[in-house]
Enzyme design. Structure first.
Site, PDB file in Angstrom:
ATOM      1  N   TYR A  31     -11.041 -84.855 -32.303  1.00 18.03           N
ATOM      2  CA  TYR A  31     -11.435 -86.239 -32.577  1.00 18.03           C
ATOM      3  C   TYR A  31     -11.833 -86.408 -34.042  1.00 18.03           C
ATOM      4  CZ  TYR A  31     -11.418 -86.346 -27.518  1.00 18.03           C
ATOM      5  OH  TYR A  31     -11.018 -86.241 -26.212  1.00 18.03           O
TER       6      TYR A  31
ATOM      7  N   LYS B 151      -8.975 -74.627 -23.941  1.00 18.20           N
ATOM      8  CA  LYS B 151      -9.834 -75.811 -23.961  1.00 18.20           C
ATOM      9  C   LYS B 151     -11.072 -75.581 -23.103  1.00 18.20           C
ATOM     10  CE  LYS B 151      -9.780 -80.491 -22.335  1.00 18.20           C
ATOM     11  NZ  LYS B 151      -9.201 -81.417 -21.447  1.00 18.20           N
TER      12      LYS B 151
ATOM     13  N   LYS C  56      -7.709 -73.974 -19.200  1.00 17.09           N
ATOM     14  CA  LYS C  56      -8.624 -75.115 -19.245  1.00 17.09           C
ATOM     15  C   LYS C  56      -9.787 -74.815 -18.317  1.00 17.09           C
ATOM     16  CE  LYS C  56      -8.994 -80.054 -18.395  1.00 17.09           C
ATOM     17  NZ  LYS C  56      -8.287 -81.304 -18.153  1.00 17.09           N
TER      18      LYS C  56
ATOM     19  N   ARG D  14     -14.497 -80.307 -10.489  1.00 12.83           N
ATOM     20  CA  ARG D  14     -13.141 -79.804 -10.709  1.00 12.83           C
ATOM     21  C   ARG D  14     -13.050 -78.273 -10.626  1.00 12.83           C
ATOM     22  NH1 ARG D  14     -11.491 -84.695 -12.136  1.00 12.83           N
ATOM     23  NH2 ARG D  14     -11.991 -85.673 -14.126  1.00 12.83           N
TER      24      ARG D  14
HETATM   25  C1  PBG Z   1      -7.644 -84.847 -18.063  1.00 10.75           C
HETATM   26  C2  PBG Z   1      -8.310 -84.412 -19.303  1.00 10.75           C
HETATM   27  C3  PBG Z   1      -9.668 -84.230 -19.565  1.00 10.75           C
HETATM   28  C4  PBG Z   1      -9.772 -83.914 -20.902  1.00 10.75           C
HETATM   29  C5  PBG Z   1      -8.479 -83.864 -21.424  1.00 10.75           C
HETATM   30  N1  PBG Z   1      -7.599 -84.156 -20.410  1.00 10.75           N
HETATM   31  C6  PBG Z   1     -10.845 -84.450 -18.695  1.00 10.75           C
HETATM   32  C7  PBG Z   1     -11.172 -83.535 -17.619  1.00 10.75           C
HETATM   33  O1  PBG Z   1     -10.462 -82.578 -17.314  1.00 10.75           O
HETATM   34  O2  PBG Z   1     -12.184 -83.826 -16.998  1.00 10.75           O
HETATM   35  C8  PBG Z   1     -11.053 -83.674 -21.653  1.00 10.75           C
HETATM   36  C9  PBG Z   1     -10.975 -83.896 -23.112  1.00 10.75           C
HETATM   37  C10 PBG Z   1     -12.274 -83.997 -23.796  1.00 10.75           C
HETATM   38  O3  PBG Z   1     -13.360 -83.750 -23.250  1.00 10.75           O
HETATM   39  O4  PBG Z   1     -12.242 -84.341 -24.986  1.00 10.75           O
HETATM   40  N2  PBG Z   1      -7.656 -83.952 -17.018  1.00 10.75           N
END
Ligand code: PBG
Length: 325
Positions: free
Chosen positions: A313, A248, A195, A217
């Site tokens: 989505y 992701k 991620k 983050r």
């Molecule tokens: C929670 C999380 C996030 C997303 C999925 N789980 C946000 C982030 O990490 O800031 C993002 C999903 C999206 O943008 O569709 N940590």
């Protein structure tokens, strides 16, 4: 070599193209992310994600029924709590937790729809970070206990799968042990293994009201520059017991999806995130692109790169397009 070889031969007709097509999409490839809020009768559109809503449990169940009717495999739940605090206590509240309530309602109405629960603290903490804060740092090892508590609570509510998205080190091993000890040794873990610290999450943070109140983050999510490190993250999660690994965002990281699918023999998932959705929606609304074709092309490309499972989505919209043929 040309003129012996003519690659156009197999492109002459729709039938021939169909015969040699290497990749196909099915609604069963999709998992739809959904946002759930407390209350009743709520269906509030998310400004930066037209066509996506914050739903109260009653409307959420209706949405899930439609997704199931369309053949979409499952839903991934994100909760917006009543109140946020330093330790995100609603995340592991068996009765008051909004995701726990949603899981129970969906499983009662639609037992065959796969319910995946996202595991993370950022939607539940008042500071918006993905774990427990000491000073200005997210404390890795302390956070693991909270994430595991959340996973066990969602398992007790009846989730079919948990999906940790926090990017703490060691969360999969900790969670696997906690689930096993609580009697959930059959609960699959889909790890958000690679991620990235991405600007493509912008609209999600509006939707979940989860933007960090200070800093960003980057001290836990991955540097977008690092493809090789992504493979180390994936391997670590596989070693710790992940059943499915996710990359992701999706489209900007197809190289990582591809590499992971060549290297590892467990199912690979990809998350077409909020920013990817918003860009396509905005350009289509302006008439600058053909939205329907781009939805299917982007999903097909994610699958061609090697993802078997796609969080998107567009799940309902794409399923409808696929049914129309
Ligand atoms: C929670 C999380 C996030 C997303 C999925 N789980 C946000 C982030 O990490 O800031 C993002 C999903 C999206 O943008 O569709 N940590």
């Amino acid at each position: 070599m040309y003129p012996l070889t003519r690659l156009r031969r197999l492109r002459q007709s729709k039938e021939l193209r169909q015969l040699v097509r290497e990749t196909s999409l099915s609604p069963s490839d999709f998992i739809a992310p959904l946002f759930v809020v407390h209350g009743e009768g709520i269906r509030q559109e998310i400004c930066s994600m037209p066509g996506q809503y914050r739903l109260s449990v009653d409307n959420l169940v209706l949405e899930c029924a439609e997704l199931a009717r369309l053949g979409v495999s499952g839903v991934m739940l994100f909760g917006i709590p009543e109140h946020k605090d330093a330790t995100g206590s609603e995340a592991y509240d068996d009765h008051g937790g909004i995701v726990q309530q949603a899981i129970r309602a969906i499983k009662a109405a639609l037992p065959e729809l796969i319910v995946v629960a996202d595991i993370c603290m950022c939607e539940y903490t008042d500071h918006g970070h993905c774990g427990i804060i000491h000073g200005h740092e997210v404390a890795n090892d302390e956070t693991l206990e909270y994430l595991s508590r959340q996973a066990v609570s969602f398992a007790r509510a009846g989730a079919d799968m948990v999906a940790p998205s926090d990017m703490m080190d060691g969360r999969i091993l900790n969670m696997r042990r906690a689930l096993d000890e609580a009697g959930f040794s059959q609960m699959p873990i889909m790890s958000y293994a690679a991620k990235f610290a991405s600007a493509f999450y912008g609209p999600f943070r509006d939707a979940a009201d989860s933007a960090p109140s200070f800093g960003d983050r980057r001290a836990y999510q991955m540097d977008p520059a690092n493809g090789r490190e992504a493979l180390r993250e994936i391997e670590a999660d596989i070693d710790e017991g992940a059943d499915i690994v996710m990359v992701k965002p999706a489209l900007p990281y197809l190289d990582v999806i591809k590499e992971a699918s060549l290297r590892y023999d467990l199912p690979i998932a990809a998350y077409q995130v909020s920013g990817e959705y918003a860009m396509i929606k905005a350009a289509a609304a302006n008439g600058w692109i053909d939205g329907d074709r781009i939805i299917l092309e982007s999903l097909l490309s994610i699958k061609r790169a090697g993802a078997k499972i796609i969080m998107t989505y567009f799940a309902a919209e794409a399923a409808r397009l696929l049914h129309q043929g």
